[in-house]
Design a protein around this motif. Structure first.
Motif, PDB file in Angstrom:
ATOM      1  N   TRP A 114       0.829  -1.215   0.000  1.00 38.54           N
ATOM      2  CA  TRP A 114       0.000   0.000   0.000  1.00 38.54           C
ATOM      3  C   TRP A 114       0.858   1.258   0.000  1.00 38.54           C
ATOM      4  O   TRP A 114       0.544   2.255  -0.628  1.00 38.54           O
ATOM      5  N   VAL A 138      -2.699   7.487  -4.919  1.00 38.12           N
ATOM      6  CA  VAL A 138      -4.144   7.481  -4.628  1.00 38.12           C
ATOM      7  C   VAL A 138      -4.548   8.837  -4.056  1.00 38.12           C
ATOM      8  O   VAL A 138      -5.551   9.442  -4.469  1.00 38.12           O
ATOM      9  N   PHE A 189      -7.247  11.475  -5.835  1.00 43.49           N
ATOM     10  CA  PHE A 189      -8.518  11.951  -5.271  1.00 43.49           C
ATOM     11  C   PHE A 189      -8.485  13.445  -4.951  1.00 43.49           C
ATOM     12  O   PHE A 189      -9.516  14.113  -5.064  1.00 43.49           O
ATOM     13  N   TRP A 214     -16.109  15.160  -7.728  1.00 40.49           N
ATOM     14  CA  TRP A 214     -16.467  13.806  -7.289  1.00 40.49           C
ATOM     15  C   TRP A 214     -17.980  13.587  -7.193  1.00 40.49           C
ATOM     16  O   TRP A 214     -18.519  12.616  -7.728  1.00 40.49           O
ATOM     17  N   ARG A 241     -20.937  10.842  -9.354  1.00 45.48           N
ATOM     18  CA  ARG A 241     -21.635   9.735  -8.700  1.00 45.48           C
ATOM     19  C   ARG A 241     -23.091   9.666  -9.141  1.00 45.48           C
ATOM     20  O   ARG A 241     -23.728  10.690  -9.348  1.00 45.48           O
ATOM     21  N   LEU A 286     -25.114   5.168  -2.929  1.00 45.51           N
ATOM     22  CA  LEU A 286     -24.965   4.607  -1.572  1.00 45.51           C
ATOM     23  C   LEU A 286     -26.148   3.720  -1.174  1.00 45.51           C
ATOM     24  O   LEU A 286     -26.287   3.372  -0.002  1.00 45.51           O
ATOM     25  N   GLY A 325     -12.405   6.247   4.280  1.00 45.70           N
ATOM     26  CA  GLY A 325     -12.401   6.660   2.872  1.00 45.70           C
ATOM     27  C   GLY A 325     -13.669   7.430   2.560  1.00 45.70           C
ATOM     28  O   GLY A 325     -14.321   7.215   1.542  1.00 45.70           O
ATOM     29  N   THR A 326     -13.992   8.365   3.443  1.00 43.92           N
ATOM     30  CA  THR A 326     -15.293   9.043   3.377  1.00 43.92           C
ATOM     31  C   THR A 326     -15.441   9.930   2.145  1.00 43.92           C
ATOM     32  O   THR A 326     -16.551  10.255   1.729  1.00 43.92           O
ATOM     33  N   LEU A 347     -13.230   9.731   7.694  1.00 41.45           N
ATOM     34  CA  LEU A 347     -11.765   9.776   7.593  1.00 41.45           C
ATOM     35  C   LEU A 347     -11.340   9.590   6.144  1.00 41.45           C
ATOM     36  O   LEU A 347     -11.906   8.776   5.423  1.00 41.45           O
ATOM     37  N   ASP A 400      -4.898   7.620   7.476  1.00 43.03           N
ATOM     38  CA  ASP A 400      -4.812   6.482   6.557  1.00 43.03           C
ATOM     39  C   ASP A 400      -5.506   5.279   7.195  1.00 43.03           C
ATOM     40  O   ASP A 400      -5.196   4.928   8.344  1.00 43.03           O
ATOM     41  N   ALA A 401      -6.397   4.651   6.451  1.00 46.43           N
ATOM     42  CA  ALA A 401      -7.127   3.486   6.981  1.00 46.43           C
ATOM     43  C   ALA A 401      -6.195   2.322   7.327  1.00 46.43           C
ATOM     44  O   ALA A 401      -6.590   1.411   8.050  1.00 46.43           O
ATOM     45  N   SER A 402      -4.966   2.363   6.829  1.00 48.19           N
ATOM     46  CA  SER A 402      -4.032   1.273   7.136  1.00 48.19           C
ATOM     47  C   SER A 402      -3.312   1.492   8.465  1.00 48.19           C
ATOM     48  O   SER A 402      -2.595   0.602   8.922  1.00 48.19           O
ATOM     49  N   ALA A 438     -17.260   2.570   1.962  1.00 49.35           N
ATOM     50  CA  ALA A 438     -17.950   2.590   0.663  1.00 49.35           C
ATOM     51  C   ALA A 438     -16.879   2.798  -0.390  1.00 49.35           C
ATOM     52  O   ALA A 438     -16.214   3.837  -0.409  1.00 49.35           O
ATOM     53  N   ASN A 439     -16.674   1.797  -1.200  1.00 47.70           N
ATOM     54  CA  ASN A 439     -15.736   1.903  -2.324  1.00 47.70           C
ATOM     55  C   ASN A 439     -14.319   2.213  -1.846  1.00 47.70           C
ATOM     56  O   ASN A 439     -13.703   3.179  -2.279  1.00 47.70           O
ATOM     57  N   PHE A 449      -8.469  -2.532   5.110  1.00 44.72           N
ATOM     58  CA  PHE A 449      -7.274  -2.989   5.833  1.00 44.72           C
ATOM     59  C   PHE A 449      -7.793  -3.743   7.055  1.00 44.72           C
ATOM     60  O   PHE A 449      -8.221  -3.142   8.046  1.00 44.72           O
TER      61      PHE A 449
HETATM   62  C1  LIG Z   1     -13.569   5.735  -4.409  1.00 47.68           C
HETATM   63  S1  LIG Z   1     -13.507   7.049  -3.262  1.00 47.68           S
HETATM   64  C2  LIG Z   1     -14.959   6.713  -2.284  1.00 47.68           C
HETATM   65  C3  LIG Z   1     -15.466   7.919  -1.539  1.00 47.68           C
HETATM   66  C4  LIG Z   1     -16.799   7.665  -0.820  1.00 47.68           C
HETATM   67  N1  LIG Z   1     -16.654   6.647   0.185  1.00 47.68           N
HETATM   68  C5  LIG Z   1     -17.881   7.328  -1.821  1.00 47.68           C
HETATM   69  O1  LIG Z   1     -18.241   6.154  -1.948  1.00 47.68           O
HETATM   70  O2  LIG Z   1     -18.348   8.254  -2.500  1.00 47.68           O
HETATM   71  C6  LIG Z   1     -12.234   6.506  -2.175  1.00 47.68           C
HETATM   72  C7  LIG Z   1     -11.861   7.523  -1.122  1.00 47.68           C
HETATM   73  O3  LIG Z   1     -11.034   6.872  -0.161  1.00 47.68           O
HETATM   74  C8  LIG Z   1      -9.879   7.626   0.078  1.00 47.68           C
HETATM   75  N2  LIG Z   1      -8.844   6.658   0.453  1.00 47.68           N
HETATM   76  C9  LIG Z   1      -8.269   5.723  -0.337  1.00 47.68           C
HETATM   77  N3  LIG Z   1      -7.449   4.954   0.389  1.00 47.68           N
HETATM   78  C10 LIG Z   1      -7.512   5.420   1.666  1.00 47.68           C
HETATM   79  C11 LIG Z   1      -6.887   5.046   2.879  1.00 47.68           C
HETATM   80  N4  LIG Z   1      -6.040   4.013   2.969  1.00 47.68           N
HETATM   81  N5  LIG Z   1      -7.177   5.732   3.995  1.00 47.68           N
HETATM   82  C12 LIG Z   1      -8.038   6.779   3.959  1.00 47.68           C
HETATM   83  N6  LIG Z   1      -8.653   7.183   2.837  1.00 47.68           N
HETATM   84  C13 LIG Z   1      -8.387   6.501   1.701  1.00 47.68           C
HETATM   85  C14 LIG Z   1      -9.617   8.418  -1.185  1.00 47.68           C
HETATM   86  O4  LIG Z   1      -8.894   9.592  -0.935  1.00 47.68           O
HETATM   87  C15 LIG Z   1     -11.035   8.689  -1.658  1.00 47.68           C
HETATM   88  O5  LIG Z   1     -11.537   9.885  -1.115  1.00 47.68           O
END
Ligand SMILES: C[S@@+](CC[C@H](N)C(=O)[O-])C[C@H]1O[C@@H](n2cnc3c(N)ncnc32)[C@H](O)[C@@H]1O
Length: 209
Positions: free
Chosen positions: A25, A32, A36, A43, A47, A52, A73-74, A95, A123-125, A140-141, A145
């Motif tokens: 990652w 990534v 974004f 964004w 959509r 959702l 990944g909000t 987050l 970071d979600a990790s 969501a999407n 981790f």
């Molecule tokens: C595909 S978008 C989805 C956004 C929202 N959840 C939606 O469905 O509309 C992915 C989002 O996750 C964030 N992201 C990707 N990897 C991440 C991580 N490891 N930790 C936090 N945010 C992350 C990106 O910056 C992006 O805003």
């Protein structure tokens, strides 16, 4: 191939690699975040209005409201807003890695939600929260981790994974894989949902609540 198609291909590649080898990652993370940040202002317009729907369907099945919930990944905050609307007493954290996505989320936050919803860059990790901090951890999407989401979820709490375009979503993890990873970490009570074009999976973390 246009910029959008290129971005989707990159999302699929990074998801497939990182789910199998989470330690890689760190190679994808800067790209990534940049990707974004670059599309944050567009964004929401990209959509579908019901993107959702599977996430909402899964939220609607929870047997009790979470006191604290985390939307990983909000992005522009739509998942966090959905949780806050559905559970009026919940404290919600949204987050994300990308500062510009979070700026959109902040901008869109309604005054009546400001007291119990907040957005944080992380970071979600490697989550900046203690073990068992949340009763619901939602995605969501997003590439999950598993060790981190399991750590910050309280025993008896729920993990939610939604994919707006089902298996066609660029960031998609097959449910068999999700179940396998979650079962190994003591999750049970799996439930699948389908709504609009998407799918979702809900699972409960084992242990006493
Ligand atoms: C595909 S978008 C989805 C956004 C929202 N959840 C939606 O469905 O509309 C992915 C989002 O996750 C964030 N992201 C990707 N990897 C991440 C991580 N490891 N930790 C936090 N945010 C992350 C990106 O910056 C992006 O805003």
């Amino acid at each position: 191939m246009n910029r959008r198609e290129l971005g989707q291909k990159f999302a699929r590649l990074s998801t497939n690699v990182v789910v199998r080898r989470p330690w890689l990652w760190r190679l994808f993370r800067p790209l990534v975040r940049k990707q974004f940040d670059a599309i944050a202002a567009e964004w929401d317009a990209m959509r579908m209005p019901d993107h959702l729907a599977p996430y909402e369907r899964a939220l609607g099945s929870l047997d009790r409201p979470p006191a604290r919930a985390l939307d990983l990944g909000t992005g522009t905050g739509q998942g966090a807003f959905a949780i806050a609307r559905r559970f009026p007493d919940a404290q919600v954290v949204g987050l994300d890695l990308a500062q510009r996505m979070l700026a959109e989320a902040e901008r869109k936050t309604l005054p009546e939600l400001r007291g119990r919803i907040r957005f944080e860059r992380a970071d979600a990790s490697a989550l900046p929260y203690g073990a068992g901090s949340f009763g619901l951890v939602a995605h969501a999407n997003l590439i999950p981790f598993f060790d981190e989401l399991a750590r910050v979820l309280a025993p008896g709490g729920h993990a939610l994974f939604a994919f707006s375009g089902g298996a066609e979503t660029p960031i998609y993890v097959p449910f068999g894989r999700l179940r396998e990873e979650l079962s190994r970490r003591g999750f049970t009570e799996f439930a699948d949902f389908a709504a609009a074009n998407g799918t979702a999976l809900l699972a409960r973390k084992g242990g006493r609540t």
